[in-house]
Write an enzyme that holds these catalytic residues in place. Structure first.
Site, short mmCIF file in Angstrom:
data_model
loop_
_atom_site.label_atom_id
_atom_site.label_comp_id
_atom_site.label_asym_id
_atom_site.label_seq_id
_atom_site.Cartn_x
_atom_site.Cartn_y
_atom_site.Cartn_z
N ASP A 1 44.06 24.89 40.16
CA ASP A 1 43.68 25.69 39.00
C ASP A 1 43.49 24.87 37.73
O ASP A 1 42.57 25.11 36.95
CB ASP A 1 44.75 26.76 38.74
CG ASP A 1 44.85 27.72 39.90
OD1 ASP A 1 43.88 27.77 40.68
OD2 ASP A 1 45.88 28.40 40.05
N ASP B 1 40.14 24.56 35.46
CA ASP B 1 40.08 24.87 34.03
C ASP B 1 39.49 23.70 33.25
O ASP B 1 38.76 23.88 32.28
CB ASP B 1 41.47 25.21 33.49
CG ASP B 1 41.90 26.60 33.93
OD1 ASP B 1 41.01 27.36 34.38
OD2 ASP B 1 43.10 26.92 33.85
N LEU C 1 43.88 51.75 57.50
CA LEU C 1 43.40 52.77 58.43
C LEU C 1 42.97 52.13 59.73
O LEU C 1 42.46 51.02 59.74
CB LEU C 1 42.18 53.48 57.82
CG LEU C 1 42.43 54.31 56.58
CD1 LEU C 1 41.12 54.70 55.93
CD2 LEU C 1 43.24 55.55 56.93
N LYS D 1 33.66 55.97 52.77
CA LYS D 1 34.61 54.87 52.52
C LYS D 1 33.95 53.79 51.68
O LYS D 1 33.08 53.07 52.16
CB LYS D 1 35.07 54.31 53.86
CG LYS D 1 36.11 53.23 53.76
CD LYS D 1 36.67 52.91 55.13
CE LYS D 1 37.71 51.84 55.09
NZ LYS D 1 37.20 50.54 54.71
N GLU E 1 39.67 53.35 44.67
CA GLU E 1 38.93 52.11 44.90
C GLU E 1 38.28 51.61 43.62
O GLU E 1 37.64 52.38 42.91
CB GLU E 1 37.86 52.40 45.96
CG GLU E 1 37.45 51.23 46.76
CD GLU E 1 38.44 50.88 47.88
OE1 GLU E 1 39.49 51.54 47.99
OE2 GLU E 1 38.15 49.93 48.61
S1 IVH Z 1 42.96 56.51 52.09
C1 IVH Z 1 46.54 56.06 54.24
N1 IVH Z 1 40.57 57.15 51.35
O1 IVH Z 1 40.02 51.91 52.96
C2 IVH Z 1 45.21 56.09 53.77
N2 IVH Z 1 41.02 54.84 51.72
O2 IVH Z 1 41.59 50.84 55.43
C3 IVH Z 1 44.67 54.84 53.23
N3 IVH Z 1 39.17 53.33 51.26
O3 IVH Z 1 42.74 50.18 51.62
C4 IVH Z 1 43.79 54.98 52.12
N4 IVH Z 1 37.74 54.90 50.66
O4 IVH Z 1 40.67 50.41 50.19
C5 IVH Z 1 41.38 56.15 51.69
N5 IVH Z 1 38.50 57.88 50.63
C6 IVH Z 1 39.30 56.88 50.98
C7 IVH Z 1 38.88 55.52 50.98
C8 IVH Z 1 39.79 54.53 51.37
C9 IVH Z 1 37.93 53.59 50.83
C10 IVH Z 1 39.70 51.98 51.60
C11 IVH Z 1 40.94 51.60 50.87
C12 IVH Z 1 41.99 51.32 51.91
C13 IVH Z 1 41.14 51.11 53.13
C14 IVH Z 1 41.89 51.59 54.34
#
Ligand code: IVH
Length: 676
Positions: free
Chosen positions: A34, A38, A84, A119, A177
């Site tokens: 770092d 810089d 997920l 998503k 997000e």
């Molecule tokens: S719910 C327990 N809802 O997907 C549920 N996640 O793999 C976890 N993400 O880290 C989050 N859209 O960055 C949820 N409508 C949505 C989402 C969402 C994007 C992303 C989020 C999370 C990742 C899960």
């Protein structure tokens, strides 16, 4: 003064900075520490100050300084941020619904109601509100512990800083997000590979003023901890978020039945290019909060939600070579080195061939023309070979019968459950005897879920290995920092950071310690079970000496496979040396159970027979949520045998003999109710 010369010097410095940024962000391989980074920035700025004819769009004066040179304070999430699991087709969705219905002991034809949310491919953040005021914002981190990026999040206009609505909970952490719109990304294109990297870089700026220069957006979609909220389902929650002043995804829908989920999926996928932010699939969540609560989580993801990924992008390329990678547990994974091609904005030069059987089944050969598929963050793979284009002289690929790393015989194990040989071929050495396996084991040891040593990434493991600075995990705690200081790419500050990160992890929880050892078939969940049962680390170290490995079979969740693997592990002298040495260096903290104050605290249960209105899995999670323990054999330790329909007589007899209380489902409910 030679104007030309100065310009040349200046342009070279800019070129260097662009390169440093590229290695840092796109390749995750920082070339300098770092401080040095810089310094490069400072030099450019001071030249500009001195000579006003100097100008470049890539100068730090024109753009945000991007690369963060700050470590943020770490804070535990009150409720972990989960991830997920993925679904790719209708069949995956049918299975997902089936599993839920099974868990809830409902008919598998029962159609469930989902909140379907596109998503967004950005960076998740957790915003803590107390009495309506935005007080702290955290990044996801490893899911349990995030970084305090409050000041940077404060600069995002989409995030309300004060909410006065009457029905806004006293305390809530709202999650969503952070992302960049595609049109805004246009201006940042030469600095970052994609909008996601740009958002991530901007969020981690040292100076919030730099974050502010980038138009970050925020869309809210869930919550973590909440105190007092009357809302009963996800779709109402999303509407409420809108009323409270948050942006929500305009394409969210409430849908019942898999057929309708599929229809919506295809509609959104078609619209994908018209939407001004990147989406990589659709998240389905069981709409009812009551059902979500009953379903709970498996390991790191909820049972009640899944991400349905959009179909992959495809491309055609040729196989230049097939290389074999040796994994931590000895699995040999063939990887095709392909002629680099751009698939959906990402240059792909490697594709996994999964295992030996896959190569045989698809008859994949070096030189073949192949169709390659890439879906989001999943590793690209080969779908098919274009046989018409095959060279007549091409030969079948012969899978190595010796480990390419250590020369040991490679074997295919017999799987007693499937009654077939495994598809995977493995190196038969015991682990630390094989170089590649050892390197992978050390990478696992320092990885996020294990020791999680900040800044000790895969590249560093490889580098230190090459320089013979590490041979076994314990060597990490005896590094020669003076030597590192004078190595390329390291400086005073980065060595101090590394040292701090390593020292910090000398205190480690028992379960992380067990998991970090990388024993085959002992994943994080099993490591937790072992730690919870044994309680003291000494007992683990002495497991084999005291002939106690078989006792672990009584833990619900540990089976013959795990026991055989543990026995093999403890028979190996190097493994014993690793754990004994580590035990001397580390302070392994005894397992503190999450919640020992539940109503079933200290009570041990076992089931026999079928329950009604609830699956065995749900009953198990219910007991565990209330601090009870489940075992799988009748023994003196057992407090209650719970009998359902058609119980096993033998188990009842054994329990009677040991004078163990025999109860039914309604008695269990009474026990749970007693003090609640
Ligand atoms: S719910 C327990 N809802 O997907 C549920 N996640 O793999 C976890 N993400 O880290 C989050 N859209 O960055 C949820 N409508 C949505 C989402 C969402 C994007 C992303 C989020 C999370 C990742 C899960």
């Amino acid at each position: 003064m030679d104007k030309k010369k100065i310009k040349k010097e200046y342009n070279e410095k800019i070129k260097n900075l662009v390169k440093l940024n590229k290695y840092y962000y796109d390749l995750s391989k920082p070339l300098v520490n770092d401080n040095e980074y810089d310094q490069v920035k400072e030099e450019i700025l001071s030249l500009e100050k001195k000579y006003d004819f100097l100008e470049n769009k890539n100068s730090p004066s024109q753009k945000v300084g991007f690369r963060p040179s700050k470590t943020f304070k770490k804070v535990f999430h009150k409720v972990p941020m989960l991830s997920l699991s993925n679904a790719f087709d209708e069949e995956d969705l049918i299975n997902f619904e089936k599993k839920i219905n099974n868990f809830l002991d409902q008919k598998s034809s029962n159609e469930l109601e989902y909140s379907a949310e596109p998503k967004i491919d950005g960076i998740s953040a957790s915003l803590v509100f107390k009495k309506g005021k935005f007080v702290m914002g955290l990044s996801r981190g490893d899911g349990k512990e995030g970084e305090d990026i409050t000041q940077n999040l404060m600069t995002i206009n989409d995030i309300p800083k004060k909410i006065t609505a009457k029905n806004f909970p006293d305390e809530i952490d709202i999650r969503g997000e952070v992302f960049i719109q595609n049109k805004d990304f246009e201006n940042l294109k030469d600095k970052f590979a994609n909008p996601r990297n740009a958002a991530s870089g901007s969020l981690r700026q040292k100076n919030p003023q730099d974050t502010k220069k980038i138009p970050l957006k925020f869309i809210a979609y869930t919550f973590g901890y909440v105190n007092n909220m009357a809302i009963k389902n996800q779709s109402d929650y999303l509407n409420q978020l809108g009323n409270w002043g948050f942006k929500i995804n305009p394409f969210n829908k409430t849908i019942k039945g898999i057929k309708n989920l599929m229809q919506n999926y295809h509609e959104i996928e078609k619209k994908r290019n018209e939407i001004d932010f990147d989406i990589d699939g659709i998240v389905y969540k069981i709409n009812s909060f009551k059902l979500q609560k009953r379903l709970g989580n498996v390991a790191n993801s909820p049972r009640w939600a899944i991400a349905h990924k959009f179909s992959a992008n495809k491309g055609v390329s040729t196989i230049l070579n097939i290389e074999i990678q040796v994994g931590r547990t000895g699995a040999l994974t063939p990887v095709a080195k392909i002629k680099p091609i751009n698939i959906g904005g990402v240059v792909v030069s490697n594709a996994t061939l999964h295992n030996e059987d896959e190569i045989i089944r698809k008859d994949i050969r070096i030189g073949d023309t192949v169709v390659v598929e890439r879906a989001g963050d999943v590793i690209p793979h080969i779908i098919e070979v274009d046989l018409k284009k095959r060279n007549k002289n091409s030969k079948k690929y012969i899978f190595p019968l010796k480990c390419p790393s250590c020369g040991s015989k490679t074997i295919k194990e017999y799987n007693s459950i499937t009654k077939k040989n495994d598809a995977v071929r493995r190196c038969s050495s015991e682990g630390y005897e094989c170089e590649k396996m050892t390197i992978e084991k050390i990478k696992h040891f320092v990885s996020k879920e294990a020791f999680n040593i900040d800044g000790f990434g895969k590249k560093i493991v490889e580098n230190f290995w090459k320089l013979e600075m590490i041979r076994l995990p314990q060597d990490i705690f005896g590094l020669n920092y003076e030597k590192i200081k004078i190595m390329d790419g390291w400086g005073q500050q980065s060595v101090a950071n590394l040292r701090y990160a390593i020292e910090e992890k000398k205190n480690i929880s028992f379960e992380k310690f067990v998991y970090a050892l990388g024993i085959r078939h002992i994943g994080f969940e099993n490591a937790k079970l072992i730690a919870k049962t044994l309680k003291s680390p000494e007992k683990f170290v002495n497991l084999s000496k005291e002939n106690k490995i078989d006792d672990l079979l009584n833990i619900d969740g540990i089976g013959e496979t795990q026991i055989t693997s543990l026995k093999k592990f403890f028979l190996n002298k190097t493994n014993l040396k690793v754990i004994q040495d580590l035990q001397k260096i580390l302070n392994i903290t005894k397992t503190i159970e999450n919640k020992t104050d539940g109503v079933l605290s200290d009570k041990i249960f076992m089931f026999t027979g079928k329950l009604t209105g609830m699956s065995r899995a749900e009953a198990k999670s219910l007991i565990e949520k209330n601090s009870g323990t489940i075992i799988s054999n009748v023994s003196k330790k057992l407090d209650y045998l719970i009998i359902g329909e058609k119980p096993t007589k033998r188990k009842i007899e054994a329990a009677k003999e040991l004078k163990i209380k025999i109860i039914d489902q309604s008695d269990l409910y009474k026990l749970l109710d007693k003090s609640s």
